[in-house]
Design a protein around this motif. Sequence first.
Motif, PDB file in Angstrom:
ATOM      1  N   VAL A 101       0.837  -1.199   0.000  1.00  0.00           N
ATOM      2  CA  VAL A 101       0.000   0.000   0.000  1.00  0.00           C
ATOM      3  C   VAL A 101       0.875   1.254   0.000  1.00  0.00           C
ATOM      4  O   VAL A 101       0.566   2.252  -0.672  1.00  0.00           O
ATOM      5  CB  VAL A 101      -0.989  -0.040   1.191  1.00  0.00           C
ATOM      6  CG1 VAL A 101      -1.715   1.281   1.366  1.00  0.00           C
ATOM      7  CG2 VAL A 101      -1.996  -1.164   0.980  1.00  0.00           C
ATOM      8  N   ASP A 102       1.991   1.211   0.690  1.00  0.00           N
ATOM      9  CA  ASP A 102       2.953   2.325   0.677  1.00  0.00           C
ATOM     10  C   ASP A 102       3.436   2.543  -0.763  1.00  0.00           C
ATOM     11  O   ASP A 102       3.542   3.678  -1.239  1.00  0.00           O
ATOM     12  CB  ASP A 102       4.121   1.963   1.604  1.00  0.00           C
ATOM     13  CG  ASP A 102       5.069   3.117   1.877  1.00  0.00           C
ATOM     14  OD1 ASP A 102       4.841   3.845   2.852  1.00  0.00           O
ATOM     15  OD2 ASP A 102       6.046   3.277   1.124  1.00  0.00           O
ATOM     16  N   GLN A 103       3.696   1.441  -1.454  1.00  0.00           N
ATOM     17  CA  GLN A 103       4.121   1.520  -2.852  1.00  0.00           C
ATOM     18  C   GLN A 103       3.007   2.128  -3.716  1.00  0.00           C
ATOM     19  O   GLN A 103       3.257   2.985  -4.559  1.00  0.00           O
ATOM     20  CB  GLN A 103       4.458   0.107  -3.361  1.00  0.00           C
ATOM     21  CG  GLN A 103       4.845   0.023  -4.830  1.00  0.00           C
ATOM     22  CD  GLN A 103       6.273   0.493  -5.079  1.00  0.00           C
ATOM     23  OE1 GLN A 103       7.177   0.194  -4.298  1.00  0.00           O
ATOM     24  NE2 GLN A 103       6.463   1.243  -6.140  1.00  0.00           N
ATOM     25  N   ALA A 104       1.771   1.667  -3.502  1.00  0.00           N
ATOM     26  CA  ALA A 104       0.661   2.081  -4.368  1.00  0.00           C
ATOM     27  C   ALA A 104       0.215   3.521  -4.103  1.00  0.00           C
ATOM     28  O   ALA A 104      -0.148   4.242  -5.033  1.00  0.00           O
ATOM     29  CB  ALA A 104      -0.526   1.127  -4.188  1.00  0.00           C
ATOM     30  N   LEU A 105       0.242   3.943  -2.828  1.00  0.00           N
ATOM     31  CA  LEU A 105      -0.338   5.255  -2.489  1.00  0.00           C
ATOM     32  C   LEU A 105       0.690   6.328  -2.167  1.00  0.00           C
ATOM     33  O   LEU A 105       0.365   7.508  -2.162  1.00  0.00           O
ATOM     34  CB  LEU A 105      -1.272   5.120  -1.273  1.00  0.00           C
ATOM     35  CG  LEU A 105      -2.711   4.776  -1.581  1.00  0.00           C
ATOM     36  CD1 LEU A 105      -2.841   3.313  -1.999  1.00  0.00           C
ATOM     37  CD2 LEU A 105      -3.576   5.035  -0.362  1.00  0.00           C
ATOM     38  N   SER A 109       0.951   9.783   2.129  1.00  0.00           N
ATOM     39  CA  SER A 109      -0.477   9.500   2.208  1.00  0.00           C
ATOM     40  C   SER A 109      -0.748   8.406   3.247  1.00  0.00           C
ATOM     41  O   SER A 109      -1.648   8.522   4.079  1.00  0.00           O
ATOM     42  CB  SER A 109      -0.962   9.089   0.817  1.00  0.00           C
ATOM     43  OG  SER A 109      -2.223   8.529   0.899  1.00  0.00           O
ATOM     44  N   VAL A 110       0.051   7.350   3.211  1.00  0.00           N
ATOM     45  CA  VAL A 110      -0.169   6.240   4.147  1.00  0.00           C
ATOM     46  C   VAL A 110       0.177   6.678   5.572  1.00  0.00           C
ATOM     47  O   VAL A 110      -0.527   6.357   6.527  1.00  0.00           O
ATOM     48  CB  VAL A 110       0.647   4.996   3.735  1.00  0.00           C
ATOM     49  CG1 VAL A 110       0.394   3.847   4.701  1.00  0.00           C
ATOM     50  CG2 VAL A 110       0.282   4.569   2.333  1.00  0.00           C
ATOM     51  N   SER A 254      12.844   2.372  -1.266  1.00  0.00           N
ATOM     52  CA  SER A 254      12.363   3.342  -0.263  1.00  0.00           C
ATOM     53  C   SER A 254      11.183   2.765   0.522  1.00  0.00           C
ATOM     54  O   SER A 254      11.000   3.076   1.707  1.00  0.00           O
ATOM     55  CB  SER A 254      11.951   4.650  -0.952  1.00  0.00           C
ATOM     56  OG  SER A 254      10.914   4.398  -1.872  1.00  0.00           O
ATOM     57  N   VAL A 255      10.388   1.918  -0.124  1.00  0.00           N
ATOM     58  CA  VAL A 255       9.260   1.273   0.566  1.00  0.00           C
ATOM     59  C   VAL A 255       9.784   0.280   1.610  1.00  0.00           C
ATOM     60  O   VAL A 255       9.231   0.166   2.710  1.00  0.00           O
ATOM     61  CB  VAL A 255       8.338   0.581  -0.465  1.00  0.00           C
ATOM     62  CG1 VAL A 255       7.370  -0.372   0.203  1.00  0.00           C
ATOM     63  CG2 VAL A 255       7.592   1.623  -1.291  1.00  0.00           C
TER      64      VAL A 255
END
Length: 346
Positions: A101-105, A109-110, A254-255
């Motif tokens: 989710v960190d990657q996607a958003l 944001s997360v 970075s994620v």
Amino acid sequence: MGEVIHNPGDSAGPVHEAAAVSTGSLPSAEVVDDALSAAYARFRDDASGRVADYIPALAEADPSLFGLSVADVHGSVRQAGDASHPFSIQSISKAFVFALVDQALGRESVRRRVGVNNTGLPFNSILAIELNHGSPMNPMVNAGALATTSLVPGADAADRWDFVQQGLSRFAGRELKLDMRVYTSEAGSNQRNESIARLLDSYERLGWDPIQTTDVYTKQCSLSVTTRDLAIMGSTLAAGGVNPLTGDQVVDASVCRDTLAALATSGLYERSGDWLYEIGMPGKSGVSGGILTIAPGKGGLAAFSPGLDPAGNSIRGQRATHYLSGALGLNLFASAPHLRPEVGTY
Ligand code: GLU
């Protein structure tokens, strides 16, 4: 509580004293094998802890099971004991869904929607949500994990589950399957997690329907893994997001850094401070008895044994990981006295 991860005698043992300081890579396969055998022998008869029983299917676990795996960032996996025994991933999934989710958003944001600070309270605390005005606080407690899962992209429940299952499978380098027995058992006794999701929803902290979110979360916790899988998943986080078996770049480097930071603060719930103090690496535990530990740049260590401490962390897993951290020189905070030959002293 603080005593459970101390090992009797408390030294990694004479063979490995030289490795007491973190270096650039894992020691050789022979040294890893020796350390695994020694850790296994040392804790094989340790029957401490209680098997989780609030999920009926987990209460049936055999407390004598004990497996250890270490995977380096080049794809070499070494193991001892019941390393091929399958168990449900439970809370360890939270680390990987957070990464996806960190990657996607995006990290800000997360961070804004989930948070990255420890609650100091148990993993399924409702009080922590109330004390923090509806903030789920961090992605490793149930509230934050539910908030994270609610942000998973997808048009419907099937799409979102596919995103999670495929994503975790890419970390493992093989297709991870649902343990239907555990899923059905937890789904039938899930009132507390549904309540947490509804409470977060009332604070407008969820990105999706609370009951459907809880269902995807329950499925992610019911994915079946072995310590071998977990060690590879951990080594992917240790290797800047590249799976060492498949070469797949699963998430950005970075994620991985963000995920390990979140684990360092909250991976072992309210015992996260004790864990860092003893082991010196980010880790994540689950109530089925797994513990995954990541040595950044070096590899992943996984332990499995169902006997838990009161916070829900495998006792034998903590002890064996503590031993391995010392034996393999993995504590991120360890340094040697800096020699200053120019002044003839330290
Ligand atoms: N599925 C479990 C729950 O939500 C995970 C808890 C854990 O492993 O700590 O209660």
